[in-house]
Write a protein that holds these residues in place. Sequence first.
Motif, PDB file in Angstrom:
ATOM      1  N   LYS A 139     -20.449 -14.489 -30.252  1.00 16.37           N
ATOM      2  CA  LYS A 139     -19.711 -15.290 -31.141  1.00 16.37           C
ATOM      3  C   LYS A 139     -19.769 -16.733 -31.169  1.00 16.37           C
ATOM      4  CE  LYS A 139     -15.584 -11.711 -31.383  1.00 16.37           C
ATOM      5  NZ  LYS A 139     -14.243 -11.311 -30.464  1.00 16.37           N
ATOM      6  N   THR A 140     -20.128 -17.168 -30.110  1.00 16.57           N
ATOM      7  CA  THR A 140     -20.227 -17.974 -30.124  1.00 16.57           C
ATOM      8  C   THR A 140     -21.719 -19.335 -30.006  1.00 16.57           C
ATOM      9  OG1 THR A 140     -20.981 -18.822 -27.945  1.00 16.57           O
ATOM     10  CG2 THR A 140     -18.600 -17.970 -27.983  1.00 16.57           C
ATOM     11  N   SER A 141     -22.368 -18.161 -29.933  1.00 19.11           N
ATOM     12  CA  SER A 141     -24.149 -18.220 -30.911  1.00 19.11           C
ATOM     13  C   SER A 141     -24.290 -18.470 -32.023  1.00 19.11           C
ATOM     14  CB  SER A 141     -25.033 -17.148 -29.898  1.00 19.11           C
ATOM     15  OG  SER A 141     -25.964 -17.506 -30.287  1.00 19.11           O
ATOM     16  N   SER A 142     -25.605 -19.406 -33.099  1.00 18.64           N
ATOM     17  CA  SER A 142     -25.809 -19.285 -33.861  1.00 18.64           C
ATOM     18  C   SER A 142     -27.130 -19.319 -33.930  1.00 18.64           C
ATOM     19  CB  SER A 142     -25.862 -21.290 -33.730  1.00 18.64           C
ATOM     20  OG  SER A 142     -26.273 -21.661 -33.645  1.00 18.64           O
ATOM     21  N   GLU A 143     -27.348 -17.890 -33.232  1.00 22.17           N
ATOM     22  CA  GLU A 143     -29.165 -17.892 -32.892  1.00 22.17           C
ATOM     23  C   GLU A 143     -29.012 -16.673 -33.525  1.00 22.17           C
ATOM     24  OE1 GLU A 143     -31.029 -19.798 -32.085  1.00 22.17           O
ATOM     25  OE2 GLU A 143     -30.887 -21.398 -30.795  1.00 22.17           O
ATOM     26  N   ASP A 144     -30.386 -16.601 -33.606  1.00 23.62           N
ATOM     27  CA  ASP A 144     -30.445 -14.176 -34.057  1.00 23.62           C
ATOM     28  C   ASP A 144     -30.340 -13.535 -32.926  1.00 23.62           C
ATOM     29  OD1 ASP A 144     -32.827 -14.450 -32.677  1.00 23.62           O
ATOM     30  OD2 ASP A 144     -34.065 -14.949 -33.919  1.00 23.62           O
ATOM     31  N   ASP A 145     -30.642 -12.468 -33.064  1.00 20.66           N
ATOM     32  CA  ASP A 145     -29.700 -11.403 -31.926  1.00 20.66           C
ATOM     33  C   ASP A 145     -30.597 -11.802 -30.423  1.00 20.66           C
ATOM     34  OD1 ASP A 145     -28.399 -10.308 -33.735  1.00 20.66           O
ATOM     35  OD2 ASP A 145     -29.129  -8.729 -34.571  1.00 20.66           O
ATOM     36  N   VAL A 146     -32.181 -11.631 -30.687  1.00 21.83           N
ATOM     37  CA  VAL A 146     -32.492 -11.476 -29.895  1.00 21.83           C
ATOM     38  C   VAL A 146     -32.550 -12.919 -29.076  1.00 21.83           C
ATOM     39  CG1 VAL A 146     -35.542 -11.673 -29.148  1.00 21.83           C
ATOM     40  CG2 VAL A 146     -34.244  -9.902 -31.095  1.00 21.83           C
ATOM     41  N   LYS A 147     -32.764 -13.568 -29.264  1.00 25.64           N
ATOM     42  CA  LYS A 147     -32.234 -15.289 -29.107  1.00 25.64           C
ATOM     43  C   LYS A 147     -31.610 -15.257 -28.392  1.00 25.64           C
ATOM     44  CE  LYS A 147     -33.919 -19.703 -28.354  1.00 25.64           C
ATOM     45  NZ  LYS A 147     -34.679 -20.089 -26.874  1.00 25.64           N
ATOM     46  N   THR A 148     -30.023 -14.756 -28.732  1.00 28.14           N
ATOM     47  CA  THR A 148     -29.166 -14.853 -28.631  1.00 28.14           C
ATOM     48  C   THR A 148     -29.079 -13.862 -27.033  1.00 28.14           C
ATOM     49  OG1 THR A 148     -27.973 -15.320 -30.259  1.00 28.14           O
ATOM     50  CG2 THR A 148     -26.514 -14.357 -29.010  1.00 28.14           C
ATOM     51  N   ALA A 149     -29.695 -12.775 -26.582  1.00 29.36           N
ATOM     52  CA  ALA A 149     -29.682 -12.054 -25.780  1.00 29.36           C
ATOM     53  C   ALA A 149     -30.637 -12.399 -24.362  1.00 29.36           C
ATOM     54  CB  ALA A 149     -29.931 -10.949 -26.061  1.00 29.36           C
ATOM     55  N   LEU A 150     -31.626 -13.318 -24.975  1.00 24.85           N
ATOM     56  CA  LEU A 150     -32.528 -14.553 -24.166  1.00 24.85           C
ATOM     57  C   LEU A 150     -31.293 -15.230 -23.421  1.00 24.85           C
ATOM     58  CD1 LEU A 150     -35.839 -14.377 -25.908  1.00 24.85           C
ATOM     59  CD2 LEU A 150     -35.079 -12.888 -23.736  1.00 24.85           C
ATOM     60  N   ASN A 151     -30.771 -15.982 -24.441  1.00 26.00           N
ATOM     61  CA  ASN A 151     -30.271 -17.227 -23.928  1.00 26.00           C
ATOM     62  C   ASN A 151     -29.195 -16.286 -22.968  1.00 26.00           C
ATOM     63  OD1 ASN A 151     -31.786 -19.246 -25.575  1.00 26.00           O
ATOM     64  ND2 ASN A 151     -30.140 -19.199 -26.790  1.00 26.00           N
ATOM     65  N   PHE A 152     -27.935 -15.514 -23.156  1.00 27.48           N
ATOM     66  CA  PHE A 152     -27.384 -15.012 -21.952  1.00 27.48           C
ATOM     67  C   PHE A 152     -27.358 -14.964 -21.060  1.00 27.48           C
ATOM     68  CE2 PHE A 152     -25.235 -10.472 -21.000  1.00 27.48           C
ATOM     69  CZ  PHE A 152     -23.856 -11.976 -21.073  1.00 27.48           C
ATOM     70  N   CYS A 153     -28.936 -14.264 -20.601  1.00 27.14           N
ATOM     71  CA  CYS A 153     -30.114 -14.027 -19.682  1.00 27.14           C
ATOM     72  C   CYS A 153     -30.090 -15.158 -18.488  1.00 27.14           C
ATOM     73  CB  CYS A 153     -30.725 -13.513 -19.517  1.00 27.14           C
ATOM     74  SG  CYS A 153     -30.628 -11.373 -20.707  1.00 27.14           S
ATOM     75  N   ASP A 154     -30.545 -16.172 -19.791  1.00 31.70           N
ATOM     76  CA  ASP A 154     -31.106 -17.525 -18.696  1.00 31.70           C
ATOM     77  C   ASP A 154     -29.209 -17.958 -18.070  1.00 31.70           C
ATOM     78  OD1 ASP A 154     -33.388 -17.177 -19.624  1.00 31.70           O
ATOM     79  OD2 ASP A 154     -33.602 -18.584 -20.830  1.00 31.70           O
ATOM     80  N   GLU A 155     -28.437 -17.620 -19.245  1.00 33.53           N
ATOM     81  CA  GLU A 155     -27.029 -18.168 -18.701  1.00 33.53           C
ATOM     82  C   GLU A 155     -26.942 -17.464 -17.026  1.00 33.53           C
ATOM     83  OE1 GLU A 155     -23.933 -19.587 -20.478  1.00 33.53           O
ATOM     84  OE2 GLU A 155     -24.981 -20.096 -22.247  1.00 33.53           O
ATOM     85  N   ILE A 156     -26.935 -16.160 -17.516  1.00 32.53           N
ATOM     86  CA  ILE A 156     -26.077 -15.156 -16.083  1.00 32.53           C
ATOM     87  C   ILE A 156     -27.056 -15.590 -14.511  1.00 32.53           C
ATOM     88  CG2 ILE A 156     -26.289 -13.003 -15.393  1.00 32.53           C
ATOM     89  CD1 ILE A 156     -24.516 -13.389 -16.999  1.00 32.53           C
ATOM     90  N   ILE A 157     -28.793 -15.663 -15.124  1.00 33.74           N
ATOM     91  CA  ILE A 157     -29.767 -16.179 -14.530  1.00 33.74           C
ATOM     92  C   ILE A 157     -28.922 -17.138 -13.397  1.00 33.74           C
ATOM     93  CG2 ILE A 157     -32.065 -16.879 -13.833  1.00 33.74           C
ATOM     94  CD1 ILE A 157     -32.516 -15.087 -15.692  1.00 33.74           C
TER      95      ILE A 157
END
Length: 291
Positions: A139-157
């Motif tokens: 809900k807070t992301s303005s990126e497409d689905d794939v980029k959002t998922a990659l960013n999410f993983c990077d934050e978790i890492i």
Amino acid sequence: MSEQKLEVFNVLNFLNSGYELDDILKQGNFGTFPSAEDCISYLVENGYLAGEGGNVTAESISKKYTVAQLKELLKENGLKVSGKKQELVERILPVLSENSGDYELTDKAKEFIEENSWIDLYMFALVAFRFEDYETYVKTSSEDDVKTALNFCDEIISRALMANQFLVFIDALSAKAHVYAYDRDYESFLDYDLQRYILGLNPIVMDAQTYATYDIINEANIINLRNVLAKFDFGSLKKRFDKIWAKSHVTNITVPKKTSYKILQKAISGADLDELNFDLKEKYFNKKFGI
């Protein structure tokens, strides 16, 4: 509500992909619905499914259709149209019962699938993490689905490294690999799964509780590597392994680079993973972690 949203999306998305409703419901786990029938009722009542469905009985047919309508149905199916209403009902009952599972996705359902397409990616790559957390992130992301998922993983890492949560870190690496696979970027998928393998053998941090249940070589990781290497030709595995080792900045070495690669070759070739894990613990891990 979020869990129910996930379940609703999965049923509708499978239907949209051509699967039969009965097959979907047999495989489903309807945590927020008492039964598969309750799930169907919810989808119909909320305008996601339309059409003839459920258990068709003589009583329900009699209430729904007039004599003229029954005769028209019988005619369409090549059946006799003479007789009293009850006779017509009994004659058409087998036909309507056979088609009782015929539901169609409504426009509302198709819009729901399109608006929540990110859930499909979540189910493919991110199920190790809470659905509610990812939904909030989307809900807070303005990126497409794939980029959002990659960013999410990077934050978790990043958070896992700061908190010394090695298992969360390694799960996020696997998730990131699968995001690339979802996007059909199989070379990046290979790279991140190799990194997951390398760091699995060379943990950044490991406490006694984690070590007690830790599989050094992860079976799913090896299956992924084996499958992608069998399907695609990405050149020398040794050169790629060396590149990913360097990229991983392995400073806390548990299993030396040369040995790690030899074990990878054995694992991919089908060696017994339990035996490999046992040997690794005996030769490298038990001593280092003081077990």
